[in-house]
Motif scaffolding. Structure first.
Motif, PDB file in Angstrom:
ATOM      1  N   GLU A 281       1.022  -1.288  -0.001  1.00 55.29           N
ATOM      2  CA  GLU A 281      -0.110  -0.009   0.036  1.00 55.29           C
ATOM      3  C   GLU A 281       0.913   1.326  -0.023  1.00 55.29           C
ATOM      4  OE1 GLU A 281      -2.770  -0.222   3.334  1.00 55.29           O
ATOM      5  OE2 GLU A 281      -3.414  -2.140   2.646  1.00 55.29           O
ATOM      6  N   ARG A 282       2.068   1.294   0.797  1.00 55.90           N
ATOM      7  CA  ARG A 282       2.637   2.392   0.628  1.00 55.90           C
ATOM      8  C   ARG A 282       3.500   2.588  -0.797  1.00 55.90           C
ATOM      9  NH1 ARG A 282       3.805   0.708   6.169  1.00 55.90           N
ATOM     10  NH2 ARG A 282       5.563  -0.607   5.492  1.00 55.90           N
ATOM     11  N   LEU A 283       3.900   1.466  -1.160  1.00 50.43           N
ATOM     12  CA  LEU A 283       4.495   1.629  -2.443  1.00 50.43           C
ATOM     13  C   LEU A 283       3.616   2.173  -3.538  1.00 50.43           C
ATOM     14  CD1 LEU A 283       7.028  -1.272  -2.659  1.00 50.43           C
ATOM     15  CD2 LEU A 283       7.553   0.998  -2.425  1.00 50.43           C
ATOM     16  N   LEU A 284       2.390   1.851  -3.651  1.00 49.60           N
ATOM     17  CA  LEU A 284       1.361   2.210  -4.428  1.00 49.60           C
ATOM     18  C   LEU A 284       0.933   3.540  -4.165  1.00 49.60           C
ATOM     19  CD1 LEU A 284      -1.162  -0.908  -4.407  1.00 49.60           C
ATOM     20  CD2 LEU A 284       0.384  -0.136  -6.146  1.00 49.60           C
ATOM     21  N   ASP A 285       0.860   4.037  -2.846  1.00 49.68           N
ATOM     22  CA  ASP A 285       0.686   5.420  -2.727  1.00 49.68           C
ATOM     23  C   ASP A 285       1.852   6.416  -3.459  1.00 49.68           C
ATOM     24  OD1 ASP A 285      -1.749   4.999  -1.180  1.00 49.68           O
ATOM     25  OD2 ASP A 285      -0.466   5.349   0.933  1.00 49.68           O
ATOM     26  N   GLN A 286       2.977   5.817  -3.108  1.00 57.11           N
ATOM     27  CA  GLN A 286       4.232   6.463  -3.935  1.00 57.11           C
ATOM     28  C   GLN A 286       4.195   6.441  -5.250  1.00 57.11           C
ATOM     29  OE1 GLN A 286       7.954   4.501  -3.054  1.00 57.11           O
ATOM     30  NE2 GLN A 286       9.114   6.415  -3.677  1.00 57.11           N
ATOM     31  N   LYS A 287       3.589   5.259  -5.919  1.00 54.76           N
ATOM     32  CA  LYS A 287       3.400   5.269  -7.446  1.00 54.76           C
ATOM     33  C   LYS A 287       2.350   6.405  -7.837  1.00 54.76           C
ATOM     34  CE  LYS A 287       2.572   1.945 -11.050  1.00 54.76           C
ATOM     35  NZ  LYS A 287       2.337   0.620 -11.097  1.00 54.76           N
ATOM     36  N   VAL A 288       1.114   6.483  -7.100  1.00 57.53           N
ATOM     37  CA  VAL A 288       0.272   7.287  -7.558  1.00 57.53           C
ATOM     38  C   VAL A 288       0.787   8.849  -7.427  1.00 57.53           C
ATOM     39  CG1 VAL A 288      -2.156   8.094  -6.984  1.00 57.53           C
ATOM     40  CG2 VAL A 288      -1.650   5.967  -7.079  1.00 57.53           C
ATOM     41  N   GLN A 289       1.702   9.128  -6.256  1.00 60.23           N
ATOM     42  CA  GLN A 289       2.066  10.256  -6.244  1.00 60.23           C
ATOM     43  C   GLN A 289       2.996  10.700  -7.210  1.00 60.23           C
ATOM     44  OE1 GLN A 289       1.267  12.630  -3.668  1.00 60.23           O
ATOM     45  NE2 GLN A 289       2.530  13.967  -4.592  1.00 60.23           N
TER      46      GLN A 289
ATOM     47  N   GLU B 254       2.187  13.724 -10.184  1.00 61.08           N
ATOM     48  CA  GLU B 254       3.114  14.958 -10.280  1.00 61.08           C
ATOM     49  C   GLU B 254       3.755  14.764 -11.846  1.00 61.08           C
ATOM     50  OE1 GLU B 254       5.991  15.441  -7.043  1.00 61.08           O
ATOM     51  OE2 GLU B 254       4.400  14.919  -5.564  1.00 61.08           O
ATOM     52  N   TYR B 255       3.935  13.631 -12.327  1.00 57.43           N
ATOM     53  CA  TYR B 255       4.823  13.684 -13.532  1.00 57.43           C
ATOM     54  C   TYR B 255       4.297  13.040 -14.698  1.00 57.43           C
ATOM     55  CZ  TYR B 255       8.464  14.683  -9.816  1.00 57.43           C
ATOM     56  OH  TYR B 255       8.959  15.138  -9.030  1.00 57.43           O
ATOM     57  N   VAL B 256       3.263  12.368 -14.561  1.00 56.71           N
ATOM     58  CA  VAL B 256       3.023  11.464 -15.609  1.00 56.71           C
ATOM     59  C   VAL B 256       1.351  12.038 -16.270  1.00 56.71           C
ATOM     60  CG1 VAL B 256       2.005   9.145 -16.510  1.00 56.71           C
ATOM     61  CG2 VAL B 256       3.924   9.439 -15.156  1.00 56.71           C
ATOM     62  N   VAL B 257       0.406  12.100 -15.341  1.00 57.65           N
ATOM     63  CA  VAL B 257      -0.930  12.620 -15.823  1.00 57.65           C
ATOM     64  C   VAL B 257      -0.890  13.877 -16.332  1.00 57.65           C
ATOM     65  CG1 VAL B 257      -1.712  13.800 -13.685  1.00 57.65           C
ATOM     66  CG2 VAL B 257      -3.339  12.507 -15.227  1.00 57.65           C
ATOM     67  N   PHE B 258      -1.424  14.262 -17.624  1.00 57.83           N
ATOM     68  CA  PHE B 258      -1.649  15.112 -18.558  1.00 57.83           C
ATOM     69  C   PHE B 258      -0.299  15.613 -19.349  1.00 57.83           C
ATOM     70  CE2 PHE B 258      -4.783  16.266 -15.348  1.00 57.83           C
ATOM     71  CZ  PHE B 258      -6.053  15.897 -15.769  1.00 57.83           C
ATOM     72  N   SER B 259       0.725  14.519 -19.185  1.00 58.75           N
ATOM     73  CA  SER B 259       2.048  14.592 -20.143  1.00 58.75           C
ATOM     74  C   SER B 259       1.747  14.144 -21.475  1.00 58.75           C
ATOM     75  CB  SER B 259       3.091  13.776 -19.495  1.00 58.75           C
ATOM     76  OG  SER B 259       2.858  12.460 -19.453  1.00 58.75           O
ATOM     77  N   GLY B 260       2.482  14.571 -22.468  1.00 60.19           N
ATOM     78  CA  GLY B 260       2.511  13.972 -23.678  1.00 60.19           C
ATOM     79  C   GLY B 260       2.335  12.517 -23.850  1.00 60.19           C
ATOM     80  N   ILE B 261       3.106  11.691 -23.107  1.00 59.56           N
ATOM     81  CA  ILE B 261       3.125  10.279 -23.552  1.00 59.56           C
ATOM     82  C   ILE B 261       1.644   9.602 -22.730  1.00 59.56           C
ATOM     83  CG2 ILE B 261       4.366   9.750 -21.380  1.00 59.56           C
ATOM     84  CD1 ILE B 261       6.023   8.101 -23.185  1.00 59.56           C
ATOM     85  N   TRP B 262       1.309  10.591 -21.463  1.00 60.15           N
ATOM     86  CA  TRP B 262      -0.051  10.140 -20.918  1.00 60.15           C
ATOM     87  C   TRP B 262      -1.144  10.327 -22.160  1.00 60.15           C
ATOM     88  CZ3 TRP B 262      -4.859  12.512 -19.641  1.00 60.15           C
ATOM     89  CH2 TRP B 262      -5.550  11.930 -18.900  1.00 60.15           C
ATOM     90  N   TRP B 263      -1.102  11.319 -22.646  1.00 58.87           N
ATOM     91  CA  TRP B 263      -2.137  11.553 -23.626  1.00 58.87           C
ATOM     92  C   TRP B 263      -2.131  10.722 -24.754  1.00 58.87           C
ATOM     93  CZ3 TRP B 263      -6.440  13.892 -22.652  1.00 58.87           C
ATOM     94  CH2 TRP B 263      -6.590  15.010 -21.947  1.00 58.87           C
TER      95      TRP B 263
ATOM     96  N   ASN C 144       1.899   4.929 -17.059  1.00 60.10           N
ATOM     97  CA  ASN C 144       0.636   4.275 -17.359  1.00 60.10           C
ATOM     98  C   ASN C 144      -0.461   5.218 -17.258  1.00 60.10           C
ATOM     99  OD1 ASN C 144       2.097   2.092 -16.543  1.00 60.10           O
ATOM    100  ND2 ASN C 144       0.796   1.370 -14.918  1.00 60.10           N
ATOM    101  N   VAL C 145      -1.467   4.818 -18.091  1.00 62.00           N
ATOM    102  CA  VAL C 145      -2.759   5.888 -18.099  1.00 62.00           C
ATOM    103  C   VAL C 145      -3.316   5.740 -16.727  1.00 62.00           C
ATOM    104  CG1 VAL C 145      -4.844   5.981 -19.450  1.00 62.00           C
ATOM    105  CG2 VAL C 145      -2.873   5.478 -20.578  1.00 62.00           C
ATOM    106  N   ILE C 146      -3.582   4.435 -16.009  1.00 64.08           N
ATOM    107  CA  ILE C 146      -4.249   4.589 -15.025  1.00 64.08           C
ATOM    108  C   ILE C 146      -3.080   4.014 -13.977  1.00 64.08           C
ATOM    109  CG2 ILE C 146      -5.934   3.401 -13.561  1.00 64.08           C
ATOM    110  CD1 ILE C 146      -7.469   3.012 -16.578  1.00 64.08           C
ATOM    111  N   PRO C 147      -2.851   4.694 -12.980  1.00 62.87           N
ATOM    112  CA  PRO C 147      -1.578   4.343 -12.095  1.00 62.87           C
ATOM    113  C   PRO C 147      -1.514   2.971 -11.480  1.00 62.87           C
ATOM    114  CG  PRO C 147      -2.740   6.021 -11.186  1.00 62.87           C
ATOM    115  CD  PRO C 147      -3.309   5.989 -12.461  1.00 62.87           C
ATOM    116  N   LEU C 148      -2.665   2.503 -10.946  1.00 63.77           N
ATOM    117  CA  LEU C 148      -2.914   1.241 -10.186  1.00 63.77           C
ATOM    118  C   LEU C 148      -2.948  -0.016 -10.706  1.00 63.77           C
ATOM    119  CD1 LEU C 148      -4.918   2.769  -6.925  1.00 63.77           C
ATOM    120  CD2 LEU C 148      -2.523   2.602  -7.283  1.00 63.77           C
ATOM    121  N   ILE C 149      -3.157   0.162 -12.208  1.00 64.52           N
ATOM    122  CA  ILE C 149      -2.898  -1.095 -13.080  1.00 64.52           C
ATOM    123  C   ILE C 149      -1.744  -1.193 -13.347  1.00 64.52           C
ATOM    124  CG2 ILE C 149      -3.955  -2.024 -15.249  1.00 64.52           C
ATOM    125  CD1 ILE C 149      -6.489  -0.254 -14.856  1.00 64.52           C
ATOM    126  N   PRO C 150      -1.005  -2.437 -12.835  1.00 61.69           N
ATOM    127  CA  PRO C 150       0.296  -2.788 -13.125  1.00 61.69           C
ATOM    128  C   PRO C 150       0.775  -2.885 -14.705  1.00 61.69           C
ATOM    129  CG  PRO C 150      -0.832  -4.729 -12.114  1.00 61.69           C
ATOM    130  CD  PRO C 150      -1.898  -3.720 -12.220  1.00 61.69           C
TER     131      PRO C 150
END
Length: 184
Positions: free
Chosen positions: A18-26, A30-39, A93-99
């Motif tokens: 859970e702690r690692l998943l929280d870190q992954k979402v963070q 901060e860096y992935v969502v709405f970036s060019g590679i995310w789009w 990842n487009v959705i962070p919690l899906i591996p």
């Protein structure tokens, strides 16, 4: 080992995950969502489905979508196993919690298979399986690796070839099923 000790070990492991998943979402927020590679991933998740709904053969779309859905389930399962065993991992990842890489397993694989099933439906499934496996293993995987989305760690593209053939052939098999009972 006593039951309470095992429960404590499992609980501690879950807290660490859970702690690692929280870190992954963070990191993702901060860096992935709405970036060019995310789009790019969002486009890969939606545009092939739009093309499918426009270009599909409406007389057989239910049957072919059934096969596509089955291929998606197999692809997701194998992708999760490979990721969890450290054979490869995905970034951006487009959705962070899906591996797994959502556009690959839920869009590109099934839609690609569905188009192949629809194209020359009486053509050789083995030739189509070889074509599909070649395109996914030796074209798509290297492109996703080059872009930086996919990182094969203990995996070679060649290992994917027979698996991709098997996924296509399984989808072909499902697309030919006719034994559905009428709902009463």
């Amino acid at each position: 080992m006593e039951k309470e000790k095992v429960k404590d070990l499992i609980d501690e492991n879950n807290y660490q995950v859970e702690r690692l998943l929280d870190q992954k979402v963070q990191i993702w927020s901060e860096y992935v969502v709405f970036s060019g590679i995310w789009w790019f991933g969002v486009a890969l998740s939606t545009l092939p489905w739009v093309l499918w709904f426009v270009l599909r053969n409406r007389q057989s779309s239910d049957r072919i979508q059934y096969a596509g859905f089955m291929s998606s389930i197999v692809s997701l399962t194998l992708d999760v196993l490979g990721d969890q065993y450290g054979l490869w991992h995905y970034r951006f990842n487009v959705i962070p919690l899906i591996p797994t890489y959502f556009p690959w397993d839920v869009t590109l694989m099934p839609v690609g298979i569905m188009f192949l099933l629809q194209f020359k439906p009486t053509g050789s499934p083995f030739l189509k399986a070889i074509l599909f496996a070649f395109l996914t293993s030796y074209v798509a995987e290297p492109i996703f690796h080059w872009i930086g989305i996919y990182e094969p760690l203990k995996w070679r593209y060649t290992y994917s070839f027979p698996i991709q053939m098997g996924i296509y052939l399984l989808a072909h098999y499902f697309s030919r099923r006719k034994n559905f009972q009428e709902l009463t």
